[in-house]
Design an enzyme around this catalytic site. Structure first.
Site, PDB file in Angstrom:
ATOM      1  CG  HIS A 157      36.811  35.272  31.166  1.00 32.09           C
ATOM      2  ND1 HIS A 157      35.659  35.279  30.182  1.00 32.09           N
ATOM      3  CD2 HIS A 157      36.622  33.777  31.520  1.00 32.09           C
ATOM      4  CE1 HIS A 157      35.265  33.855  29.924  1.00 32.09           C
ATOM      5  NE2 HIS A 157      36.101  33.091  30.979  1.00 32.09           N
TER       6      HIS A 157
ATOM      7  CG  ASP B 111      35.032  37.122  27.854  1.00 34.66           C
ATOM      8  OD1 ASP B 111      35.994  37.797  28.575  1.00 34.66           O
ATOM      9  OD2 ASP B 111      34.050  36.744  28.104  1.00 34.66           O
TER      10      ASP B 111
ATOM     11  CB  SER C 183      36.665  29.963  29.362  1.00 34.06           C
ATOM     12  OG  SER C 183      35.589  31.273  30.123  1.00 34.06           O
TER      13      SER C 183
END
Length: 377
Positions: free
Chosen positions: A107, A137, A217
């Site tokens: 993402h 992911d 992230s």
């Protein structure tokens, strides 16, 4: 209100404003513009100084344990800046997986027109997106130039127990070179896999109370001996963050590097956990397992597993009945949906034929299921 409190609130307010509208785990904007750091001594790999899964933060002659881990691991952690196809920018984190590749979240780079990474000692440079996998992911990047100090970070060899101390390294809110500390708060969590994932989920995730925020992230969650326990996926608030497990990284990333994709096992069913109402309505001899609500026409389970055949009302609630209850697969107990998802993800591949123990119409039986390949997102 004293001046210090006022200043802290203004800073936090500014940070919150700067990330409004960002996706979970991503931040907008780049790390602070620092000159490349060249004075750090090169440290290529973790040298085993720390005991496995060390659980202390005591000070030493070289500073705290956290300081020592940070100094060894941080050269291998890079800031990521993404210019998206629609013109906006986002940022995240990546870490060195091997001599040629970095790992981050799917993402973070989704919809990217251009990706750049920042290492201390090199500044910004272009990065190539090698491959991505929305179902885990995870994404793999390639860069031409890494500083000598940016060695590959090793993955944990087995699942660290709950309570293991960890640190998260990354670039929250675009603040480069940040670290936070905590513990592994839980294992085998299930995470949403994003809007393009056909409603599938990510199994076997790691829960932590280490502070992770937009911009973390893709960064590593590492044990105090410098091994990667997970890839930070999401968090922010309530002392709960999540990371893609090292076991998933070990399965998915080599395939992304070699083949450009990873094939996930697929049953072709709609599942729900066995709740007390389902157990009562179906007169089950056990109160755990996974209930097969429906079977996808033409899917791997069509003609092998049985979905719901009816409904009943229990305390005013409509409950499906007649579906198989899976309680064992390939010799492993399956008490929950999370256990089933983790078994499929970590122990099987498309084309495998496995024994599935079910309760059907009140009787136990075993069927053989040949797994398919999950449809493209």
């Amino acid at each position: 209100m004293n001046q210090e409190t006022w200043s802290r609130r203004r800073v936090l307010g500014a940070l919150a404003t700067g990330v409004a509208g960002g996706v979970a785990g991503c931040s907008f904007g780049a790390p602070e513009n620092e000159a490349p750091e060249t004075s750090r001594d090169p440290i290529a790999t973790i040298d085993g100084t720390f005991d496995s899964y060390a659980a202390n933060g005591d000070s030493t002659a070289d500073g705290s344990t956290y300081t020592r881990v940070y100094n060894r691991v941080s050269p291998s952690v890079a800031a990521v800046r993404v210019r998206q196809e629609l013109g906006s920018t986002a940022s995240g984190t990546a870490w060195v997986y091997d001599d040629s590749h970095l790992v981050t979240n799917e993402h973070v780079v989704s919809g990217a027109a251009e990706v750049s990474v920042w290492f201390d000692g090199t500044g910004w440079q272009d990065a190539e997106v090698v491959a991505t996998d929305v179902y885990s992911d995870l994404a793999v990047l390639r860069v031409e130039d890494r500083p000598e100090s940016a060695g590959a970070l090793p993955l944990v060899q087995w699942e660290p127990p709950t309570g293991t101390q960890v640190i998260a390294l990354g670039n929250p809110f675009g603040l480069s070179g940040s670290v936070s500390a905590g513990i592994i708060s839980g294992q085998n969590r299930t995470l949403p896999a994003g809007t393009a994932s056909n409603d599938f989920s990510i199994p076997d995730a790691v829960q932590t109370d280490a502070a992770v925020n937009p911009g973390n992230s893709g960064g590593p969650l590492v044990t105090l001996d410098g091994q990667v326990a997970g890839v930070v996926n999401s968090g922010g608030g309530d002392n709960i963050g999540f990371a893609i497990s090292a076991a998933m990284v070990r399965r998915v990333v080599p395939a992304l590097i070699q083949d450009g994709e990873y094939d996930h096992s697929y049953m072709g069913v709609r599942l729900t956990g066995v709740t007390p109402p389902i157990a009562e309505a179906n007169d089950l001899p056990i109160s755990w397992g996974v209930y097969i609500a429906s079977v996808v026409d033409g899917g791997p389970s069509d003609g092998v597993l049985q979905g719901s055949t009816g409904q009943t009302t229990l305390d005013g609630q409509r409950i499906e009945t007649g579906g198989d209850v899976v309680y064992r697969m390939g010799g492993a107990d399956i008490p929950t949906q999370q256990a089933l998802s983790s078994y499929l993800a970590l122990e099987t591949s498309p084309g495998d034929t496995i024994d599935v123990a079910v309760i059907r119409d009140g009787r136990r039986q075993t069927v053989q299921l040949t797994l398919g390949e999950r449809p493209p997102p």
